[in-house]
Design an enzyme around this catalytic site. Structure first.
Site, PDB file in Angstrom:
ATOM      1  N   ARG A 155      62.450  -3.870  48.545  1.00  0.00           N
ATOM      2  CA  ARG A 155      61.176  -4.250  49.565  1.00  0.00           C
ATOM      3  C   ARG A 155      61.645  -4.133  50.974  1.00  0.00           C
ATOM      4  NH1 ARG A 155      59.377  -4.743  45.562  1.00  0.00           N
ATOM      5  NH2 ARG A 155      59.294  -6.548  43.965  1.00  0.00           N
ATOM      6  N   HIS A 182      55.699   2.751  47.846  1.00  0.00           N
ATOM      7  CA  HIS A 182      56.047   1.569  46.849  1.00  0.00           C
ATOM      8  C   HIS A 182      55.422   2.632  45.785  1.00  0.00           C
ATOM      9  CE1 HIS A 182      57.107  -2.802  46.902  1.00  0.00           C
ATOM     10  NE2 HIS A 182      57.166  -1.901  45.489  1.00  0.00           N
TER      11      HIS A 182
HETATM   12  P1  NDP Z   1      68.441  -6.965  39.980  1.00  0.00           P
HETATM   13  O1  NDP Z   1      68.166  -8.187  39.954  1.00  0.00           O
HETATM   14  O2  NDP Z   1      68.664  -6.336  38.308  1.00  0.00           O
HETATM   15  O3  NDP Z   1      69.138  -6.432  40.265  1.00  0.00           O
HETATM   16  C1  NDP Z   1      69.879  -6.891  41.265  1.00  0.00           C
HETATM   17  C2  NDP Z   1      71.133  -5.983  42.545  1.00  0.00           C
HETATM   18  O4  NDP Z   1      71.482  -7.103  43.657  1.00  0.00           O
HETATM   19  C3  NDP Z   1      72.572  -6.911  41.525  1.00  0.00           C
HETATM   20  O5  NDP Z   1      74.013  -6.193  41.250  1.00  0.00           O
HETATM   21  C4  NDP Z   1      73.210  -8.127  42.508  1.00  0.00           C
HETATM   22  O6  NDP Z   1      74.594  -8.378  42.511  1.00  0.00           O
HETATM   23  C5  NDP Z   1      72.792  -7.485  43.112  1.00  0.00           C
HETATM   24  N1  NDP Z   1      72.748  -8.714  44.681  1.00  0.00           N
HETATM   25  C6  NDP Z   1      71.720  -9.335  44.605  1.00  0.00           C
HETATM   26  N2  NDP Z   1      71.950 -10.627  45.823  1.00  0.00           N
HETATM   27  C7  NDP Z   1      73.140  -9.511  46.329  1.00  0.00           C
HETATM   28  C8  NDP Z   1      73.901 -10.091  47.562  1.00  0.00           C
HETATM   29  N3  NDP Z   1      73.498 -11.251  48.341  1.00  0.00           N
HETATM   30  N4  NDP Z   1      74.757  -9.209  47.959  1.00  0.00           N
HETATM   31  C9  NDP Z   1      75.125  -8.443  47.491  1.00  0.00           C
HETATM   32  N5  NDP Z   1      74.710  -8.119  46.355  1.00  0.00           N
HETATM   33  C10 NDP Z   1      73.535  -8.050  45.884  1.00  0.00           C
HETATM   34  O7  NDP Z   1      67.574  -6.258  40.138  1.00  0.00           O
HETATM   35  P2  NDP Z   1      66.408  -4.849  39.420  1.00  0.00           P
HETATM   36  O8  NDP Z   1      67.630  -3.236  39.975  1.00  0.00           O
HETATM   37  O9  NDP Z   1      65.525  -4.386  38.351  1.00  0.00           O
HETATM   38  O10 NDP Z   1      65.852  -4.082  41.334  1.00  0.00           O
HETATM   39  C11 NDP Z   1      65.712  -3.619  42.071  1.00  0.00           C
HETATM   40  C12 NDP Z   1      65.249  -3.764  43.842  1.00  0.00           C
HETATM   41  O11 NDP Z   1      64.326  -2.768  43.106  1.00  0.00           O
HETATM   42  C13 NDP Z   1      64.248  -4.852  43.867  1.00  0.00           C
HETATM   43  O12 NDP Z   1      63.777  -5.264  44.653  1.00  0.00           O
HETATM   44  C14 NDP Z   1      63.055  -4.224  42.899  1.00  0.00           C
HETATM   45  O13 NDP Z   1      62.596  -5.724  43.563  1.00  0.00           O
HETATM   46  C15 NDP Z   1      63.289  -3.019  43.854  1.00  0.00           C
HETATM   47  N6  NDP Z   1      62.121  -2.268  42.479  1.00  0.00           N
HETATM   48  C16 NDP Z   1      61.180  -1.489  43.629  1.00  0.00           C
HETATM   49  C17 NDP Z   1      60.799  -0.909  42.798  1.00  0.00           C
HETATM   50  C18 NDP Z   1      59.891  -0.050  44.197  1.00  0.00           C
HETATM   51  O14 NDP Z   1      58.434   0.561  43.674  1.00  0.00           O
HETATM   52  N7  NDP Z   1      59.767  -0.212  45.146  1.00  0.00           N
HETATM   53  C19 NDP Z   1      60.243  -0.761  41.610  1.00  0.00           C
HETATM   54  C20 NDP Z   1      61.326  -1.754  40.755  1.00  0.00           C
HETATM   55  C21 NDP Z   1      62.394  -2.531  41.726  1.00  0.00           C
HETATM   56  P3  NDP Z   1      75.425  -8.835  40.957  1.00  0.00           P
HETATM   57  O15 NDP Z   1      75.554  -7.994  40.288  1.00  0.00           O
HETATM   58  O16 NDP Z   1      75.905  -9.185  41.202  1.00  0.00           O
HETATM   59  O17 NDP Z   1      74.064 -10.276  40.472  1.00  0.00           O
END
Ligand code: NDP
Length: 309
Positions: free
Chosen positions: A224, A272
């Site tokens: 993001r 994006h």
């Molecule tokens: P998920 O919600 O499946 O996973 C999020 C991960 O981030 C988890 O491992 C979580 O930890 C970790 N996390 C959350 N908060 C923290 C923190 N404060 N400190 C450390 N780790 C943290 O996300 P997705 O894999 O579905 O998506 C990842 C990103 O990719 C998102 O921002 C999404 O919007 C973006 N995206 C972008 C696209 C694009 O085209 N540019 C397409 C698809 C997605 P834990 O495992 O411990 O919960």
């Protein structure tokens, strides 16, 4: 009972046609259009403006059309007591892994060096490092991050990962929590951002993070725009603290024509598009959740609204 749709135009009519044919017994409205506001109890929405849901008092299920849901939670009028579901899918994650692998190889194998040399008709021999000598650190171990780590490890990279809670992945050194961030960053030469945008992660790609990486590191961010402190990225690139950055998501999109990222010699901009769920995935996930909602069964891929992802 009726469904309201506001869909990503990139899919043309395929999404709405798919939803209609998967849910033939449902009344489905398309926004903008003539909508019976009080009838709507389910909404599938792509980047609606703030306050959009206010005139729909009976909404009881909201579906995103992709993985990220930060946009919904930033709306102060978003109903916090209504379940929000998103798209989680192996192919969706595999497309993201492709993006990260492509750019990791691009930077590791110094493709810009060879492109430049060819333009100048120079035979610019260079010894390449083994993947096992290159440390790639992935922030976020959700659907996108986990598969990306597994595939980077398969290619032989020295892979590290950082998440909020503890994880174990074969061939990947995992770090968890804020306190572990400096250790995670210490050896990370190529930093990959796959975090959700939350209050805790906003602005994480800034000076403090870059200063903890080895000098001359690379940033690949496909999550993001709110993660970026853009001036810090430019300062880090200009000082050599970062040697290059591949950026797929920006605070303002489309990236304004005058933005310095467009012309910076060491910035690689993509619009994006690092990963997009297929039309079939979005339709199937949404239709399944509508059926579950109607029958009172547990929903798929429900967002933890308190955690913000
Ligand atoms: P998920 O919600 O499946 O996973 C999020 C991960 O981030 C988890 O491992 C979580 O930890 C970790 N996390 C959350 N908060 C923290 C923190 N404060 N400190 C450390 N780790 C943290 O996300 P997705 O894999 O579905 O998506 C990842 C990103 O990719 C998102 O921002 C999404 O919007 C973006 N995206 C972008 C696209 C694009 O085209 N540019 C397409 C698809 C997605 P834990 O495992 O411990 O919960």
């Amino acid at each position: 009972m009726a469904i309201l749709t506001w869909l990503h135009t990139a899919y043309g009519d395929d999404l709405i046609n798919g939803i209609r044919s998967s849910l033939p017994d449902e009344t489905i409205y398309e926004w903008p259009g003539d909508v019976a506001h009080n009838e709507i109890d389910v909404a599938i929405l792509f980047r609606m403006p703030p306050g959009f849901l206010k005139p729909f008092p009976n909404v009881k299920l909201i579906s995103a059309t992709g993985a990220g849901i930060d946009h919904y939670l930033l709306d102060p009028d978003f109903p916090r007591d209504v379940p929000l579901v998103r798209v989680v899918d192996h192919d969706f994650a595999a497309r993201m892994a492709d993006y990260v692998l492509c750019w990791t190889l691009f930077h590791h194998r110094d493709v810009p060096h060879f492109l430049k040399a060819q333009k100048e008709r120079r035979w610019a021999y260079k010894i390449m490092r083994s993947a096992s000598d290159v440390t790639v650190g992935v922030m976020g171990l959700g659907q996108m991050g986990r598969l990306t780590c597994e595939r980077l490890a398969f290619l032989g990279y020295d892979v590290r990962a950082w998440s909020r809670s503890e994880h174990q992945i074969k061939g990947v050194r995992c770090y968890a929590g804020k306190d572990a961030l400096p250790d995670f960053l210490r050896d990370t030469e190529i930093l990959v951002n796959l975090l959700p945008l939350t209050a805790e992660t906003r602005g994480i790609l800034g000076k403090k993070t870059f200063d903890r990486m080895p000098h001359g590191g690379v940033l690949i961010t496909a999550a993001r725009g709110g993660h970026l402190i853009e001036n810090d990225v430019l300062d880090a690139l200009d000082s050599g603290r970062l040697s290059a950055a591949t950026i797929d998501a920006f605070p303002v999109e489309p990236l304004p024509e005058t933005h310095p990222f467009w012309t910076h010699p060491n910035v690689y901009v993509t619009p994006h598009c690092s990963s997009t769920a297929s039309c079939a995935t979005i339709v199937d996930t949404f239709a399944e959740n509508v059926r579950r909602f109607r029958s009172g069964a547990p929903l798929l891929n429900e967002v933890d609204l308190a955690a913000g992802y």
